[in-house]
Design a protein around this motif. Structure first.
Motif, PDB file in Angstrom:
ATOM      1  N   LEU A 375       0.940   5.072   8.092  1.00 19.51           N
ATOM      2  CA  LEU A 375       0.310   5.402   9.367  1.00 19.51           C
ATOM      3  C   LEU A 375       0.424   6.893   9.684  1.00 19.51           C
ATOM      4  N   GLN A 376       1.546   7.503   9.318  1.00 18.00           N
ATOM      5  CA  GLN A 376       1.688   8.944   9.511  1.00 18.00           C
ATOM      6  C   GLN A 376       0.638   9.706   8.710  1.00 18.00           C
ATOM      7  N   LEU A 377       0.423   9.291   7.453  1.00 18.27           N
ATOM      8  CA  LEU A 377      -0.584   9.941   6.616  1.00 18.27           C
ATOM      9  C   LEU A 377      -1.983   9.736   7.198  1.00 18.27           C
ATOM     10  N   TYR A 378      -2.244   8.525   7.646  1.00 18.63           N
ATOM     11  CA  TYR A 378      -3.569   8.217   8.202  1.00 18.63           C
ATOM     12  C   TYR A 378      -3.831   9.029   9.473  1.00 18.63           C
ATOM     13  N   LYS A 379      -2.807   9.174  10.294  1.00 19.93           N
ATOM     14  CA  LYS A 379      -2.975   9.832  11.591  1.00 19.93           C
ATOM     15  C   LYS A 379      -3.017  11.352  11.484  1.00 19.93           C
ATOM     16  N   THR A 380      -2.216  11.916  10.592  1.00 21.73           N
ATOM     17  CA  THR A 380      -2.038  13.376  10.585  1.00 21.73           C
ATOM     18  C   THR A 380      -2.752  14.094   9.449  1.00 21.73           C
ATOM     19  N   ARG A 381      -3.206  13.361   8.426  1.00 22.16           N
ATOM     20  CA  ARG A 381      -3.850  14.020   7.282  1.00 22.16           C
ATOM     21  C   ARG A 381      -5.176  13.326   6.976  1.00 22.16           C
ATOM     22  N   MET A 382      -6.223  13.923   7.476  1.00 21.36           N
ATOM     23  CA  MET A 382      -7.526  13.275   7.403  1.00 21.36           C
ATOM     24  C   MET A 382      -8.091  13.205   5.996  1.00 21.36           C
ATOM     25  N   ASN A 383      -7.548  14.004   5.066  1.00 18.18           N
ATOM     26  CA  ASN A 383      -8.101  14.032   3.709  1.00 18.18           C
ATOM     27  C   ASN A 383      -7.384  13.089   2.747  1.00 18.18           C
ATOM     28  N   THR A 384      -6.511  12.226   3.258  1.00 22.04           N
ATOM     29  CA  THR A 384      -5.765  11.327   2.373  1.00 22.04           C
ATOM     30  C   THR A 384      -6.570  10.072   2.058  1.00 22.04           C
ATOM     31  N   ALA A 385      -6.374   9.570   0.841  1.00 20.80           N
ATOM     32  CA  ALA A 385      -6.896   8.268   0.413  1.00 20.80           C
ATOM     33  C   ALA A 385      -5.712   7.507  -0.157  1.00 20.80           C
ATOM     34  N   ILE A 386      -5.447   6.344   0.373  1.00 17.37           N
ATOM     35  CA  ILE A 386      -4.186   5.647   0.092  1.00 17.37           C
ATOM     36  C   ILE A 386      -4.460   4.300  -0.562  1.00 17.37           C
ATOM     37  N   LEU A 387      -3.799   4.052  -1.683  1.00 19.56           N
ATOM     38  CA  LEU A 387      -3.834   2.746  -2.342  1.00 19.56           C
ATOM     39  C   LEU A 387      -2.486   2.076  -2.101  1.00 19.56           C
ATOM     40  N   VAL A 388      -2.522   0.868  -1.533  1.00 15.44           N
ATOM     41  CA  VAL A 388      -1.298   0.118  -1.237  1.00 15.44           C
ATOM     42  C   VAL A 388      -1.333  -1.172  -2.037  1.00 15.44           C
ATOM     43  N   CYS A 389      -0.323  -1.395  -2.875  1.00 14.01           N
ATOM     44  CA  CYS A 389      -0.300  -2.579  -3.743  1.00 14.01           C
ATOM     45  C   CYS A 389       0.977  -3.383  -3.534  1.00 14.01           C
ATOM     46  N   ALA A 390       0.834  -4.685  -3.675  1.00 16.54           N
ATOM     47  CA  ALA A 390       1.969  -5.613  -3.662  1.00 16.54           C
ATOM     48  C   ALA A 390       1.744  -6.625  -4.778  1.00 16.54           C
ATOM     49  N   PRO A 391       2.791  -7.262  -5.263  1.00 20.05           N
ATOM     50  CA  PRO A 391       2.626  -8.167  -6.406  1.00 20.05           C
ATOM     51  C   PRO A 391       1.993  -9.508  -6.067  1.00 20.05           C
ATOM     52  N   SER A 392       1.847  -9.843  -4.791  1.00 18.13           N
ATOM     53  CA  SER A 392       1.294 -11.143  -4.421  1.00 18.13           C
ATOM     54  C   SER A 392       0.309 -10.996  -3.287  1.00 18.13           C
ATOM     55  N   ASN A 393      -0.554 -11.984  -3.149  1.00 17.16           N
ATOM     56  CA  ASN A 393      -1.494 -11.996  -2.033  1.00 17.16           C
ATOM     57  C   ASN A 393      -0.775 -12.030  -0.695  1.00 17.16           C
ATOM     58  N   SER A 394       0.252 -12.857  -0.594  1.00  9.31           N
ATOM     59  CA  SER A 394       0.960 -12.979   0.680  1.00  9.31           C
ATOM     60  C   SER A 394       1.618 -11.669   1.070  1.00  9.31           C
ATOM     61  N   ALA A 395       2.215 -10.973   0.094  1.00  4.40           N
ATOM     62  CA  ALA A 395       2.850  -9.687   0.386  1.00  4.40           C
ATOM     63  C   ALA A 395       1.821  -8.635   0.774  1.00  4.40           C
ATOM     64  N   ALA A 396       0.666  -8.651   0.112  1.00  3.88           N
ATOM     65  CA  ALA A 396      -0.401  -7.710   0.454  1.00  3.88           C
ATOM     66  C   ALA A 396      -0.951  -8.004   1.848  1.00  3.88           C
ATOM     67  N   ASP A 397      -1.110  -9.285   2.166  1.00  2.00           N
ATOM     68  CA  ASP A 397      -1.573  -9.659   3.506  1.00  2.00           C
ATOM     69  C   ASP A 397      -0.578  -9.215   4.574  1.00  2.00           C
ATOM     70  N   HIS A 398       0.701  -9.312   4.254  1.00  3.45           N
ATOM     71  CA  HIS A 398       1.744  -8.896   5.200  1.00  3.45           C
ATOM     72  C   HIS A 398       1.629  -7.403   5.505  1.00  3.45           C
ATOM     73  N   LEU A 399       1.392  -6.598   4.473  1.00  7.54           N
ATOM     74  CA  LEU A 399       1.227  -5.163   4.686  1.00  7.54           C
ATOM     75  C   LEU A 399      -0.020  -4.876   5.520  1.00  7.54           C
ATOM     76  N   LEU A 400      -1.098  -5.596   5.254  1.00  6.82           N
ATOM     77  CA  LEU A 400      -2.313  -5.439   6.036  1.00  6.82           C
ATOM     78  C   LEU A 400      -2.035  -5.726   7.510  1.00  6.82           C
ATOM     79  N   ALA A 401      -1.331  -6.818   7.767  1.00  5.45           N
ATOM     80  CA  ALA A 401      -1.041  -7.208   9.146  1.00  5.45           C
ATOM     81  C   ALA A 401      -0.234  -6.132   9.866  1.00  5.45           C
ATOM     82  N   ARG A 402       0.770  -5.589   9.206  1.00  9.86           N
ATOM     83  CA  ARG A 402       1.610  -4.567   9.827  1.00  9.86           C
ATOM     84  C   ARG A 402       0.794  -3.320  10.168  1.00  9.86           C
TER      85      ARG A 402
END
Length: 844
Positions: A375-402
């Motif tokens: 969120l800090q990167l998203y808010k303060t650095r407009m030129n960032t592109a972020i890939l977020v990975c987790a080993p499972s669907n449930s873990a990835a969904d959890h990160l999305l929710a947060r």
């Protein structure tokens, strides 16, 4: 000194009271396997003989049962039976002797009143060619094993016999099996086997082949029950192929693919012609074929990783140490502690190079830290592109929710995308998150957007495997400024390379978060493990120079635990985290500590209940269960419910799928509660106010099998670590103390409870005085432990190519958690399997 009435005469009796300790009936065969020819002319029968090597479930708690013992004199001379003595009974005084046959409910009152029993019988002449019969009775005092040793003192000899009785209650009796276990035979293949680098894996799958079976209709699919699916190695996974040959009709071979894997059932998609003409009375021979396309994706990632900088893969070889310049920041989350804030500052100050590691032991807020950094990167650095990975669907969904539920920073819908495997059911994700996904409205399946759409997103959330789809759609090296890999310690190094090798370049920041002393990559092949593939990229880094030394330019260790009561946290902290963990849990939820009638020590929320049950299997299912332990677990939960504990606050962890099913079945029948019961893997990353652990094993005999196949709790420190760190307020372990004490970690938990007056149940083993060595603790150098369970329905979790380096350069290895098969169009067949409605943590 005692007395016994014998032939209307009262006699004094002096006998030695001994202690035979624990008898492992499955491992100590010499205790009850007797050869009369080696014992002389006096032949004594075995009381309560074993059935198929196990004690028979004779009795119900509170009832008395008896068994006759015959003593034959096969010599030509009389012998003197000086005494018959019960040398030891477990539980104490649960066995008695009598020269009279014990009365039955049909016996008359006079016989009942005249019946005499004692712990000893005295001298009697054994006439040649005659048989003396006495009776051994057992009054079942508790659930579980009752053991006795009986000594027969004949002339100058002493003959010993050991008897076993297994007592049960109505719960354990309801879980009894009517199907004796038998190992299924392998069937002749329907199609010829072709050698490939994966030949060992393919041939192993023949264990699932079946003949003359029927399918069932399940919506637009067909389903097939596969006995033993849950715990065989290798496991069938989504994307694998099913070859079916009709027994009823002369038709060609049909080929389908597995759409979903459930507990004992697979859901299969065939061609529409098959579904249209199928009848549930038709019978088929079925063969399963391993789909290698998913493994090709990992090979591709390994090949691409050859272009990565040496300093990135092996930071310890670098001649330059990284120095990160940080700036103070204003946290978006006001709840960050000192270590979390420092970690975020380091991530924001990083300019690339080796991965930055956030080592987060259980309950220390790894997700909070990653969310803050993103969120800090998203808010303060407009030129960032972020890939977020987790080993499972449930873990990835959890990160999305947060990320999307954070009120302080609102992420625009067009800036964030949740990439899903095409075969993942749309119903698996919460409806409110579908707007962040790409869904084919006509087919109602997930899809991957085209390149022109993908490049517009600032945050893309994916599983490790599905990240390959981004590369397939044209995203190039260097597209992302930051790559965050959550739960990185669970992923094999080849799996980790999927998102890294395709997109990394020198100035990209890669962040790995996880716990390398909890569940790691699952490796089935010893050859693969010998080449280091049982160790995650994260763990390998943490064993290297800068990370092992705790250099904050490379790693931050989160130590403040917000989950567990301090007394629950203390043992794992000492065993696995060098005593660094600090309990920061608030006391307002510690209601179990007020239950003085339930918790022996109100200041100690860890309880061990000793139960001596029996390991069982049934049908052609190789999975183990222990119905005595299952009954105890249900009884404990019933008491918790009486205390007002809600279903959602209770969790049950057990290492074998069949025990999961037995406990779930008993809960439904006797408690009527929907409580999550699962393996360690299904509880990874989860917590409950109360956790009950059923260890199952009641004999050491099968421990080597468990080690070989990475099953069970014993000799598996990582599984132990996860199991005992899921409880917030109360941890209850149910198991056989004589078996679990063979493991160094479980032994420490047992005596931790005993020393704090928090043990109840069967008699305890003698405590061994040992000198603890450094090797007894598990830290960075704790080794690589493969972990597998029924909830890990994935080749990646159970299988490897069994060849070593082949001429063509193929590795023998297995990834972990989440790699799906990819079809010819580059689509990911991955879909998350579930058990009892709960995510198993794997993305297929």
């Amino acid at each position: 000194m005692g007395s016994v009435i014998y032939n209307d005469e009262t006699r004094s009796v002096i006998s030695d009271v001994g202690d035979i300790g624990n008898v492992d009936f499955a491992n100590d065969a010499s205790m009850y396997n007797y050869n009369p020819e080696n014992e002389g002319p006096i032949v004594v029968s075995v009381p309560f003989p074993l059935v198929d090597g196990k004690p028979k479930f004779f009795s119900v708690v509170g009832e008395t049962i008896f068994n006759s013992i015959t003593i034959e004199n096969n010599s030509t001379e009389a012998a003197t039976l000086w005494s018959v003595e019960i040398y030891d009974s477990k539980p104490k005084d649960s066995f008695t002797l009598s020269v009279m046959e014990p009365p039955t409910p049909d016996s008359d009152e006079k016989y009942i009143n005249s019946f005499v029993e004692s712990f000893t019988l005295e001298d009697r002449t054994l006439v040649p060619g005659r048989t003396l019969t006495i009776w051994l009775s057992c009054k079942a005092k508790v659930k579980g094993l009752h053991t006795t040793a009986v000594h027969f003192n004949v002339d100058d000899d002493k003959i010993e016999r050991v008897g076993f009785v297994m007592a049960e209650d109505k719960i354990s009796r309801s879980l009894a099996s009517n199907m004796p276990y038998h190992r299924p035979a392998r069937n002749k293949p329907l199609i010829p086997r072709i050698f490939s680098p994966d030949a060992g894996l393919k041939n192993d799958m023949r264990a699932y082949d079946m003949q003359n079976v029927t399918f069932k209709t399940k919506g637009r699919f067909l389903s097939l029950e596969v006995p033993g699916l849950a715990e065989r190695r290798p496991s069938i996974v989504v994307g694998d192929l099913v070859i079916a040959k009709s027994v009823s009709h002369n038709t060609p071979l049909y080929k389908g693919y597995i759409f979903r894997v459930e507990a004992e059932e697979v859901i299969i998609s065939f061609h529409d012609d098959v579904h249209g003409n199928y009848s549930e009375v038709d019978r088929y021979d079925v063969q399963f074929e391993y789909n290698r396309l998913g493994m090709k994706r990992l090979y591709q990632a390994l090949e691409a990783s050859g272009k990565l900088d040496t300093d990135f893969l092996f930071p310890e070889l670098s001649s330059n140490e990284r120095r990160i310049e940080t700036r103070p920041l204003v946290p978006i989350s006001c709840n960050l502690n000192e270590e979390q804030l420092s970690s975020v500052e380091m991530i924001l100050g990083c300019k690339g190079g080796p991965p930055y590691v956030v080592h987060g032991p259980p309950g220390t807020g790894k997700s909070v830290t990653l969310t803050e950094a993103i969120l800090q990167l998203y808010k303060t650095r407009m030129n960032t592109a972020i890939l977020v990975c987790a080993p499972s669907n449930s873990a990835a969904d959890h990160l999305l929710a947060r990320l999307v539920m954070e009120n302080a920073v609102k992420i625009r819908e067009e800036d964030i995308f949740r990439l899903n495997a095409t075969a993942r059911s749309v119903d698996d994700i919460k409806p409110e998150f579908l707007k962040f996904c790409s869904v084919d409205e006509e087919e109602m399946t997930f899809s991957c957007p085209i390149f022109e759409q993908l490049i517009r997103y600032r945050i893309i959330i994916s599983t490790y495997t599905s990240a390959a789809l981004l590369y397939a759609e044209g995203l190039k090296t260097g597209h992302f400024s930051h790559i965050f890999l959550d739960e990185a310690a669970q992923a094999s190094e080849p799996e980790t390379m999927i998102p890294i090798s395709h997109f990394y370049r020198r100035n990209i920041v890669v962040v790995l978060a996880g716990d390398p002393v909890q569940l790691g990559p699952v490796i089935f092949s010893k050859d693969a493990e010998s080449y280091g593939l049982g160790k995650s990229f994260m763990e390998r880094l943490c064993e290297s120079k800068f990370y092992k030394d705790g250099d904050q330019n490379y790693v931050t260790k989160l130590v403040r635990n917000y989950r567990c009561h301090q007394r629950i946290l203390s043992l794992p902290s000492d065993l696995f985290y060098k005593g660094d963990l600090v309990s920061c849990k608030e006391d307002d939820t510690l209601y179990p500590l007020t239950w003085k009638d339930f918790i022996p020590n109100p200041e100690f929320p860890v309880l061990f209940i000793g139960v001596q049950g029996v390991d069982e299997r049934e049908g052609n299912n190789p999975s183990w269960f222990n119905r005595i332990e299952a009954s105890e677990v249900v009884e404990v939960i019933s008491k918790l419910k009486d205390k007002g504990i809600q279903n959602g606050d209770i969790g049950v962890i057990t290492p074998y799928r069949q025990q999961v099913l037995k406990i779930s079945r008993a809960l439904e029948a006797f408690v009527g509660s929907e409580i999550k019961v699962g393996t360690v893997e299904s509880f990874q990353g989860q917590e409950r106010e109360v956790i009950i652990v059923s260890t199952v094993r009641s004999t050491i005999k099968h421990d080597e099998t468990d080690k070989r196949h990475c099953l069970g709790f014993l000799s598996n420190p990582r599984r132990f670590n996860v199991a005992i760190t899921r409880a917030r307020s109360l941890l209850i372990a149910v198991g056989n103390p004589h078996i679990i004490c063979k493991d160094e970690h479980w032994k420490k938990l047992l005596w931790y409870c005993v020393e704090n007056d928090s043990y109840k149940g069967c008699f305890l083993p003698e405590k061994e005085q040992t000198v603890e060595t450094e090797s007894e603790s598990c830290n960075w150098n704790g080794g690589s432990y493969g972990d597998w369970s029924a909830d890990d329905n994935a080749h990646a979790n159970t299988n490897t190519v069994k060849n070593k380096w082949e001429e063509e350069g193929d590795l023998a290895w297995a990834p972990t958690e989440d790699w799906g098969a990819m079809n010819d169009n580059g689509n990911d067949w991955g879909v998350e399997s579930s058990t009892n409605g709960n995510s198993n943590g794997n993305d297929w």
